[in-house]
Motif scaffolding. Structure first.
Motif, PDB file in Angstrom:
ATOM      1  N   LYS A   1       5.930  10.174   3.945  1.00  0.00           N
ATOM      2  CA  LYS A   1       4.936   9.190   3.525  1.00  0.00           C
ATOM      3  C   LYS A   1       5.517   7.786   3.398  1.00  0.00           C
ATOM      4  N   ILE A   2       6.777   7.690   3.043  1.00  0.00           N
ATOM      5  CA  ILE A   2       7.419   6.370   2.919  1.00  0.00           C
ATOM      6  C   ILE A   2       7.523   5.717   4.296  1.00  0.00           C
ATOM      7  N   LYS A   3       7.959   6.484   5.288  1.00  0.00           N
ATOM      8  CA  LYS A   3       8.060   5.959   6.651  1.00  0.00           C
ATOM      9  C   LYS A   3       6.676   5.600   7.198  1.00  0.00           C
ATOM     10  N   MET A   4       5.682   6.433   6.899  1.00  0.00           N
ATOM     11  CA  MET A   4       4.312   6.146   7.342  1.00  0.00           C
ATOM     12  C   MET A   4       3.826   4.849   6.708  1.00  0.00           C
ATOM     13  N   CYS A   5       4.122   4.654   5.429  1.00  0.00           N
ATOM     14  CA  CYS A   5       3.742   3.410   4.752  1.00  0.00           C
ATOM     15  C   CYS A   5       4.397   2.214   5.439  1.00  0.00           C
ATOM     16  N   GLU A   6       5.667   2.335   5.772  1.00  0.00           N
ATOM     17  CA  GLU A   6       6.382   1.249   6.451  1.00  0.00           C
ATOM     18  C   GLU A   6       5.772   0.963   7.823  1.00  0.00           C
ATOM     19  N   THR A   7       5.443   2.018   8.558  1.00  0.00           N
ATOM     20  CA  THR A   7       4.847   1.864   9.900  1.00  0.00           C
ATOM     21  C   THR A   7       3.504   1.153   9.801  1.00  0.00           C
ATOM     22  N   LEU A   8       2.652   1.616   8.895  1.00  0.00           N
ATOM     23  CA  LEU A   8       1.320   1.028   8.759  1.00  0.00           C
ATOM     24  C   LEU A   8       1.379  -0.388   8.192  1.00  0.00           C
ATOM     25  N   THR A   9       2.322  -0.645   7.311  1.00  0.00           N
ATOM     26  CA  THR A   9       2.501  -1.999   6.777  1.00  0.00           C
ATOM     27  C   THR A   9       2.912  -2.951   7.896  1.00  0.00           C
ATOM     28  N   GLU A  10       3.806  -2.508   8.760  1.00  0.00           N
ATOM     29  CA  GLU A  10       4.224  -3.334   9.902  1.00  0.00           C
ATOM     30  C   GLU A  10       3.036  -3.578  10.844  1.00  0.00           C
ATOM     31  N   MET A  11       2.230  -2.550  11.060  1.00  0.00           N
ATOM     32  CA  MET A  11       1.049  -2.713  11.912  1.00  0.00           C
ATOM     33  C   MET A  11       0.099  -3.740  11.307  1.00  0.00           C
ATOM     34  N   PHE A  12      -0.117  -3.669  10.001  1.00  0.00           N
ATOM     35  CA  PHE A  12      -1.007  -4.631   9.346  1.00  0.00           C
ATOM     36  C   PHE A  12      -0.439  -6.051   9.439  1.00  0.00           C
ATOM     37  N   GLU A  13       0.865  -6.182   9.238  1.00  0.00           N
ATOM     38  CA  GLU A  13       1.501  -7.505   9.356  1.00  0.00           C
ATOM     39  C   GLU A  13       1.333  -8.051  10.774  1.00  0.00           C
TER      40      GLU A  13
ATOM     41  N   ILE B   1      -0.923   8.178   1.006  1.00  0.00           N
ATOM     42  CA  ILE B   1       0.529   8.005   1.200  1.00  0.00           C
ATOM     43  C   ILE B   1       1.142   7.109   0.125  1.00  0.00           C
ATOM     44  N   ASN B   2       0.360   6.828  -0.909  1.00  0.00           N
ATOM     45  CA  ASN B   2       0.833   5.993  -2.020  1.00  0.00           C
ATOM     46  C   ASN B   2       1.383   4.658  -1.509  1.00  0.00           C
ATOM     47  N   CYS B   3       0.536   3.960  -0.770  1.00  0.00           N
ATOM     48  CA  CYS B   3       0.920   2.693  -0.146  1.00  0.00           C
ATOM     49  C   CYS B   3      -0.213   1.698  -0.399  1.00  0.00           C
TER      50      CYS B   3
END
Length: 148
Positions: free
Chosen positions: A25-37, A97-99
């Motif tokens: 979930k941490i990696k998924m949060c990072e991936t989705l955060t990068e996509m949003f950025e 994912i707690n993000c």
């Protein structure tokens, strides 16, 4: 015989709603955060913000068009990746994912017309399975059906 058919129907209908669990979930949060950025990269930049809200841009049209092409390239990459992730894992909500403050629905809102049919199918499935709430479903659906 009827029991076997009923069991098979039940098995396949339940299986169509099952999604893989998210292994990291941490990696998924990072991936989705990068996509949003990436989704906001040029939209929040000086050149594209300059001509918003009815103001005439101070930048040449050629420059603005070039920046939009860069943003659309990112939008296409994001849309394809989010479709793939959603098909594999189901709708990935902030809570799941707690993000906090992901706002990944914006990726589908900023998608190009060539993705509308596929997005529509994906969000319909996720909404019916209760993984995509009414609010985000309507925001995305309004975009892909041209109601915005």
């Amino acid at each position: 015989m009827k029991k076997h058919i009923l069991c098979a129907i039940l098995f396949f209908s339940l299986g169509s709603f099952a999604q893989e669990s998210i292994p990291n979930k941490i990696k998924m949060c990072e991936t989705l955060t990068e996509m949003f950025e990436n989704d906001q990269m040029y939209r929040n930049g000086k050149i594209l913000k300059d001509g918003k809200f009815g103001r005439k841009s101070t930048y040449p049209k050629k420059v603005v068009d070039s920046v939009w092409k860069l943003q659309w390239k990112l939008d296409n990459e994001n849309t394809e990746q989010l479709i793939k992730l959603t098909k594999k894992y189901g709708w990935i909500s902030d809570e799941r994912i707690n993000c906090p403050k992901l706002n990944i629905w914006l990726i589908f809102r900023h998608s190009q017309k060539k993705y509308y049919k596929e997005i529509s199918e994906v969000i319909e499935k996720e909404h019916n399975a209760k993984r995509l709430n009414d609010f985000y479903y309507k925001l995305i659906n309004d975009h892909v059906t041209g109601k915005y």
